[in-house]
Every structure is written in C-alpha cells, then in structure tokens.
Design a protein around this motif. Sequence first.
Motif, PDB file in Angstrom:
ATOM      1  N   THR A  82      -8.345  -7.911   8.327  1.00 14.80           N
ATOM      2  CA  THR A  82      -7.733  -8.697   7.067  1.00 14.80           C
ATOM      3  C   THR A  82      -8.473 -10.155   7.016  1.00 14.80           C
ATOM      4  O   THR A  82      -8.369 -10.952   6.036  1.00 14.80           O
TER       5      THR A  82
ATOM      6  N   ASN B 219     -12.800  -0.773  11.537  1.00 17.98           N
ATOM      7  CA  ASN B 219     -11.312  -1.302  11.677  1.00 17.98           C
ATOM      8  C   ASN B 219     -11.211  -1.810  10.190  1.00 17.98           C
ATOM      9  O   ASN B 219     -11.972  -2.063   9.248  1.00 17.98           O
ATOM     10  N   THR B 220      -9.790  -2.263  10.210  1.00 13.18           N
ATOM     11  CA  THR B 220      -9.388  -2.703   8.969  1.00 13.18           C
ATOM     12  C   THR B 220      -9.166  -4.268   9.175  1.00 13.18           C
ATOM     13  O   THR B 220      -7.858  -4.553   9.392  1.00 13.18           O
TER      14      THR B 220
END
Length: 255
Positions: free
Chosen positions: A186, A183-184
Amino acid sequence: MSGYVEQGEVVRNEQIGSDVWIMDIHAPKQAAEAKVGQFCNVRVADSTAPLLRRPISYAGFDAQKGIITLLYRVVGKGTEIMTRLVPGDTLDCLGPLGEPFVTSKNMLLVGGGVGIAPMLCIASHLKEGEEAQVILGFRNESETFWADLFKDTPVKVHITTDDGSVGTKGFPTAIMPELINANTFTSVMTCGPTPMMKGVAQVAKELNVPCQVSLEERMGCGTGGCLGCACDGAGGKRYKVCKDGPVFPAEEVFF
C-alpha cells in the motif's frame, strides 16, 4: 512542533561497524512523543566548536523506558566527539522534530546507509494490522551488519549489494518490481542516498504504489528558522526540510 530540549543521559554507545555507532539515550519526553521518521538534533559540545547541532533520525524509541535510540556514522568532528561519550554522560537533545512517515497496512521499506535507521524505526513500531518487508542496500558484505538490527522485528529482510557478495547483485531497485508484483503493498517508504531514493521513487511511480521519501540535508537550527535546509518542491514551491519534512510524498520533491 519545536520539540523538547532534554539533557539526555547516555545509556549505551557502541560501535557496530567500521564507522557506525548506536546510542541509547534516556530522554523521556522525546521517547513518549516521537513518531517514526522524526529526528533528534543533538548538540555534541558545550563550546562553539562545533557550533551547529547534528540532526539524527530516531532508530527507535521506548516510551515505557524513556529511551531513544540513535544510529550515527562518523563523518566529521561532531560525530567523532559523540563516540567518546560513555554511559552516564549527558547529551543535549532537541526533539522530536520534523514530519513523520504516514504508515499504512502493507509497506515496502527501502533503506541505504544511515538511511536504514528510520526504516528500522518503522519496522520496530508496526501498529496493529500493519506489516512490512524491507530492502537493505549495501556496497558489499562488510556493511551487512545493518541487517542484524532487524532480527527482533517482524519484517522480512531482502539484501542487495553492489558487488553481489551477499543477496541480490545491484541496487534495491533491482528487486523492487518482483516484490511489488508479488505483494499488495500500500506504500513504499525510503531513506538513504538521494540517487537511490530517486530510483526507488521512480519504480514505485511506474508500478502505481504511493511513495514517501525522507530527505537527508545539512541543517542549521532544525526548527525552520535559518532556511539552511531549503529545497525545491513541485510547482515552484520551496520547502524547509527540517520542518516541512524530512518526510515528503516523493512526487513533491522528485519531479
């Protein structure tokens, strides 16, 4: 901000685990201004025993209904007194207190024990454009009732247990690398036992994801006056957990 003192009316006080309770309180000023990661300092008795308030993270708040939600574990006389409260009783509540989490677009939430409460609060109050997944760490299957609290939230729940009875065997850090690489994210947000949070912060650092931690410390006043919750920070700093925190960038308090 020093918060408001409200004589909150208990709306619900239910046992949901062997020693864990959930309480809804009508405290409209706090419900209107509370932010995820902040806490309420409750006075459990009118007498001097117990003398100090009990700091409890918001598990949720509803500004329209004027309700704050607290999750608490019975660990002593003060919290045992709280279990006796019934709808219609009043509870002296001081809040919202402390610095909140700074949320971001795609969050990985990691909670253990009553530290799951602020993770539930984030999951229940995602802003437009925000999304999150949560890892809940338990000792065994008997503690997985916590996961039920997330059923009405839009987050995907991952479970780890120390004995492998449910979900992945091990601590939350066991599945963090796989999730982060897929996943990205943050940011990583975590609250729970200190060893767990240190492990979470270390994995987040190794994988270059900013991490915020919510420290759980014994507190006296809850407003920064007594220095009872002071902790060491990076570069020789000293922080008051109740006022400067309880939420900190991980690198400021784990170094």
